[in-house]
Design a protein around this motif. Structure first.
Motif, PDB file in Angstrom:
ATOM      1  N   LEU A 143       0.818  -1.210   0.000  1.00  0.00           N
ATOM      2  CA  LEU A 143       0.000   0.000   0.000  1.00  0.00           C
ATOM      3  C   LEU A 143       0.854   1.264   0.000  1.00  0.00           C
ATOM      4  O   LEU A 143       0.391   2.324  -0.427  1.00  0.00           O
ATOM      5  CB  LEU A 143      -0.966  -0.004   1.181  1.00  0.00           C
ATOM      6  CG  LEU A 143      -2.025  -1.114   1.153  1.00  0.00           C
ATOM      7  CD1 LEU A 143      -3.080  -0.873   2.212  1.00  0.00           C
ATOM      8  CD2 LEU A 143      -2.675  -1.245  -0.220  1.00  0.00           C
ATOM      9  N   LYS A 144       2.091   1.144   0.432  1.00  0.00           N
ATOM     10  CA  LYS A 144       3.010   2.283   0.349  1.00  0.00           C
ATOM     11  C   LYS A 144       3.196   2.712  -1.104  1.00  0.00           C
ATOM     12  O   LYS A 144       3.365   3.896  -1.408  1.00  0.00           O
ATOM     13  CB  LYS A 144       4.360   1.917   0.965  1.00  0.00           C
ATOM     14  CG  LYS A 144       5.316   3.091   1.112  1.00  0.00           C
ATOM     15  CD  LYS A 144       6.599   2.660   1.818  1.00  0.00           C
ATOM     16  CE  LYS A 144       7.543   3.856   1.971  1.00  0.00           C
ATOM     17  NZ  LYS A 144       8.812   3.459   2.651  1.00  0.00           N
ATOM     18  N   LEU A 145       3.125   1.732  -2.029  1.00  0.00           N
ATOM     19  CA  LEU A 145       3.232   2.030  -3.462  1.00  0.00           C
ATOM     20  C   LEU A 145       2.056   2.861  -3.951  1.00  0.00           C
ATOM     21  O   LEU A 145       2.142   3.515  -4.993  1.00  0.00           O
ATOM     22  CB  LEU A 145       3.322   0.725  -4.262  1.00  0.00           C
ATOM     23  CG  LEU A 145       4.512  -0.192  -3.945  1.00  0.00           C
ATOM     24  CD1 LEU A 145       4.394  -1.504  -4.701  1.00  0.00           C
ATOM     25  CD2 LEU A 145       5.830   0.506  -4.293  1.00  0.00           C
ATOM     26  N   LEU A 146       0.945   2.828  -3.209  1.00  0.00           N
ATOM     27  CA  LEU A 146      -0.237   3.630  -3.536  1.00  0.00           C
ATOM     28  C   LEU A 146      -0.304   4.889  -2.671  1.00  0.00           C
ATOM     29  O   LEU A 146      -1.312   5.594  -2.666  1.00  0.00           O
ATOM     30  CB  LEU A 146      -1.512   2.803  -3.335  1.00  0.00           C
ATOM     31  CG  LEU A 146      -1.690   1.570  -4.227  1.00  0.00           C
ATOM     32  CD1 LEU A 146      -2.906   0.764  -3.790  1.00  0.00           C
ATOM     33  CD2 LEU A 146      -1.808   1.971  -5.693  1.00  0.00           C
ATOM     34  N   LEU A 199      -7.966   1.862  -6.828  1.00  0.00           N
ATOM     35  CA  LEU A 199      -8.883   2.899  -7.316  1.00  0.00           C
ATOM     36  C   LEU A 199      -8.321   4.296  -7.080  1.00  0.00           C
ATOM     37  O   LEU A 199      -8.617   5.229  -7.825  1.00  0.00           O
ATOM     38  CB  LEU A 199     -10.247   2.757  -6.629  1.00  0.00           C
ATOM     39  CG  LEU A 199     -11.355   3.679  -7.131  1.00  0.00           C
ATOM     40  CD1 LEU A 199     -11.788   3.307  -8.547  1.00  0.00           C
ATOM     41  CD2 LEU A 199     -12.568   3.627  -6.197  1.00  0.00           C
ATOM     42  N   ILE A 200      -7.478   4.430  -6.074  1.00  0.00           N
ATOM     43  CA  ILE A 200      -6.894   5.736  -5.757  1.00  0.00           C
ATOM     44  C   ILE A 200      -6.052   6.262  -6.915  1.00  0.00           C
ATOM     45  O   ILE A 200      -5.806   7.462  -7.027  1.00  0.00           O
ATOM     46  CB  ILE A 200      -6.060   5.665  -4.455  1.00  0.00           C
ATOM     47  CG1 ILE A 200      -5.813   7.069  -3.893  1.00  0.00           C
ATOM     48  CG2 ILE A 200      -4.755   4.900  -4.673  1.00  0.00           C
ATOM     49  CD1 ILE A 200      -5.166   7.077  -2.518  1.00  0.00           C
ATOM     50  N   LYS A 201      -5.641   5.388  -7.830  1.00  0.00           N
ATOM     51  CA  LYS A 201      -4.860   5.805  -8.996  1.00  0.00           C
ATOM     52  C   LYS A 201      -5.670   6.709  -9.925  1.00  0.00           C
ATOM     53  O   LYS A 201      -5.095   7.554 -10.622  1.00  0.00           O
ATOM     54  CB  LYS A 201      -4.379   4.575  -9.784  1.00  0.00           C
ATOM     55  CG  LYS A 201      -3.271   3.768  -9.120  1.00  0.00           C
ATOM     56  CD  LYS A 201      -2.932   2.541  -9.957  1.00  0.00           C
ATOM     57  CE  LYS A 201      -1.738   1.791  -9.420  1.00  0.00           C
ATOM     58  NZ  LYS A 201      -0.452   2.476  -9.691  1.00  0.00           N
ATOM     59  N   PHE A 246      -1.683  -0.957 -15.142  1.00  0.00           N
ATOM     60  CA  PHE A 246      -0.573  -1.171 -14.207  1.00  0.00           C
ATOM     61  C   PHE A 246      -0.437  -2.664 -13.906  1.00  0.00           C
ATOM     62  O   PHE A 246      -1.312  -3.461 -14.246  1.00  0.00           O
ATOM     63  CB  PHE A 246      -0.823  -0.394 -12.907  1.00  0.00           C
ATOM     64  CG  PHE A 246      -2.111  -0.746 -12.204  1.00  0.00           C
ATOM     65  CD1 PHE A 246      -2.144  -1.653 -11.159  1.00  0.00           C
ATOM     66  CD2 PHE A 246      -3.318  -0.165 -12.616  1.00  0.00           C
ATOM     67  CE1 PHE A 246      -3.342  -1.985 -10.528  1.00  0.00           C
ATOM     68  CE2 PHE A 246      -4.513  -0.485 -11.987  1.00  0.00           C
ATOM     69  CZ  PHE A 246      -4.517  -1.400 -10.931  1.00  0.00           C
ATOM     70  N   LEU A 247       0.667  -3.028 -13.266  1.00  0.00           N
ATOM     71  CA  LEU A 247       0.891  -4.400 -12.810  1.00  0.00           C
ATOM     72  C   LEU A 247       0.675  -4.459 -11.304  1.00  0.00           C
ATOM     73  O   LEU A 247       1.105  -3.570 -10.567  1.00  0.00           O
ATOM     74  CB  LEU A 247       2.309  -4.872 -13.135  1.00  0.00           C
ATOM     75  CG  LEU A 247       2.696  -4.997 -14.610  1.00  0.00           C
ATOM     76  CD1 LEU A 247       4.156  -5.426 -14.726  1.00  0.00           C
ATOM     77  CD2 LEU A 247       1.805  -6.013 -15.321  1.00  0.00           C
ATOM     78  N   LEU A 248       0.010  -5.525 -10.845  1.00  0.00           N
ATOM     79  CA  LEU A 248      -0.104  -5.724  -9.411  1.00  0.00           C
ATOM     80  C   LEU A 248       1.282  -5.987  -8.833  1.00  0.00           C
ATOM     81  O   LEU A 248       2.105  -6.650  -9.472  1.00  0.00           O
ATOM     82  CB  LEU A 248      -1.036  -6.903  -9.110  1.00  0.00           C
ATOM     83  CG  LEU A 248      -2.524  -6.645  -9.305  1.00  0.00           C
ATOM     84  CD1 LEU A 248      -3.300  -7.932  -9.059  1.00  0.00           C
ATOM     85  CD2 LEU A 248      -3.026  -5.549  -8.377  1.00  0.00           C
ATOM     86  N   PRO A 249       1.582  -5.483  -7.641  1.00  0.00           N
ATOM     87  CA  PRO A 249       2.926  -5.608  -7.065  1.00  0.00           C
ATOM     88  C   PRO A 249       3.424  -7.049  -7.014  1.00  0.00           C
ATOM     89  O   PRO A 249       2.698  -7.954  -6.584  1.00  0.00           O
ATOM     90  CB  PRO A 249       2.747  -5.054  -5.643  1.00  0.00           C
ATOM     91  CG  PRO A 249       1.592  -4.133  -5.737  1.00  0.00           C
ATOM     92  CD  PRO A 249       0.674  -4.735  -6.759  1.00  0.00           C
TER      93      PRO A 249
END
Length: 243
Positions: free
Chosen positions: A13-16, A64-66, A206-209
Motif C-alpha cells: 500500500l506504500k506504493l499507492l 482505485l486511488i490511482k 498497471f501491474l499488481l505488485p
C-alpha cells in the motif's frame, strides 16, 4: 495479526501512498480470517493464501486511488456492483471511512457474509443489499444516486456497463476493474457506453505488485441522464450485450 501479514500489506500500500494505522491493519487481518473461515462452507473466492489475498484482493481493490486521487477527502457515494466477497467495497471502506458504500450482490448467502464482516469490523455508512443489477438499476432508491459505480465482475464491458451505469448520477463515473489487454473490449463497448450516457475518459494500466498480472481501471464519465429503456430486463444484458 502476524508480522508477515502486516509487513506485506504495508509495503504494497506504500506504493499507492497509503499508510495504515494499527486499527486498520487489524481490520484487514480480521477480514482475511473471516474470508478464509467462511470460504470453507461457501464459495467466496478461489484465492485464500495470505500473500495472494493481500495482493489480488486488498491492494487491487485500493488501486482505485490511482484514478480517484481525492477519494479519501470527500464522502463520495459508491456502489460496488457484483461485490462477491466485498471487493473492492470493503477495503475502500476500511481505508477511507468517510465513503458511503453500498455493496450489491445477487446471491443472498454472500450478503450474509458481508453483513458479518460489516458487524465484526464495526464499519459505519455501509450496507449490503441483495438483488440483480437489472432490477435495482430501475429502483428509484438506487438509480442515478451514486458518484461512482465500481465493479470487479468478469462480464464483458458492454454488459457490465449496462449493469453498472444506471446507478451513476450525471457527472459521476463508472470505473470497472479489468484484467489483461482491453483495447478490443473497449472498442466493442464504445457504442454501448454512448447509449448509456457515458464516455471513456481515461484508462489506467498497471501491474499488481510482485506479479505480471496486468490490470486496467477504465474511467467512464456519465454526462447525461440515462434513457428509461436501460437497463433491460434481468438476463438480457448478459445474453445480448448492447452493440
Amino acid at each position: 495479526m502476524t508480522d508477515d501479514f502486516k509487513d506485506k500489506l504495508q509495503c504494497e500500500l506504500k506504493l499507492l501512498s497509503i499508510k495504515l494505522e494499527e486499527n486498520e491493519l487489524n481490520k484487514f487481518y480480521k477480514y482475511f480470517q473471516l474470508l478464509v473461515e467462511w470460504n470453507k462452507i461457501m464459495n467466496l473466492t478461489s484465492i485464500t493464501k495470505m500473500d495472494e489475498v493481500i495482493t489480488k484482493h486488498f491492494t487491487d481493490s485500493l488501486s482505485l486511488i490511482k484514478v480517484v486521487s481525492d477519494i479519501g477527502k470527500k464522502g463520495y457515494r459508491i456502489i460496488d456492483v457484483g461485490t462477491g466477497a466485498g471487493f473492492p467495497g470493503i477495503p475502500l471502506k476500511i481505508v477511507f471511512p468517510d465513503l458511503n458504500i453500498t455493496l450489491m450482490d445477487s446471491l443472498n448467502k454472500r450478503i450474509s457474509f458481508l453483513n458479518e464482516v460489516i458487524s465484526s469490523l464495526k464499519l459505519k455508512k455501509i450496507e449490503a443489499i441483495h438483488g440483480r443489477a437489472e432490477d435495482l438499476g430501475r429502483d428509484s432508491n438506487y438509480r442515478e444516486k451514486y458518484d461512482f459505480s465500481v465493479s470487479r465482475a468478469v462480464s464483458n464491458l458492454s454488459t457490465l456497463s449496462e449493469y453498472c451505469m444506471p446507478f451513476v448520477k450525471p457527472g459521476g463515473y463508472f470505473i470497472p476493474y479489468k484484467s489483461g489487454k482491453i483495447e478490443e473490449e473497449l472498442k466493442e463497448a464504445k457504442h454501448a457506453i454512448f447509449l448509456l450516457g457515458g464516455k471513456t475518459e481515461h484508462v489506467e494500466t498497471f501491474l499488481l505488485p510482485g506479479t505480471d498480472a496486468e490490470r486496467s481501471l477504465v474511467k467512464i464519465f456519465k454526462s447525461n441522464a440515462m434513457s428509461k429503456k436501460y437497463p433491460r430486463k434481468a438476463g438480457v444484458p448478459g445474453k445480448d450485450p448492447l452493440k
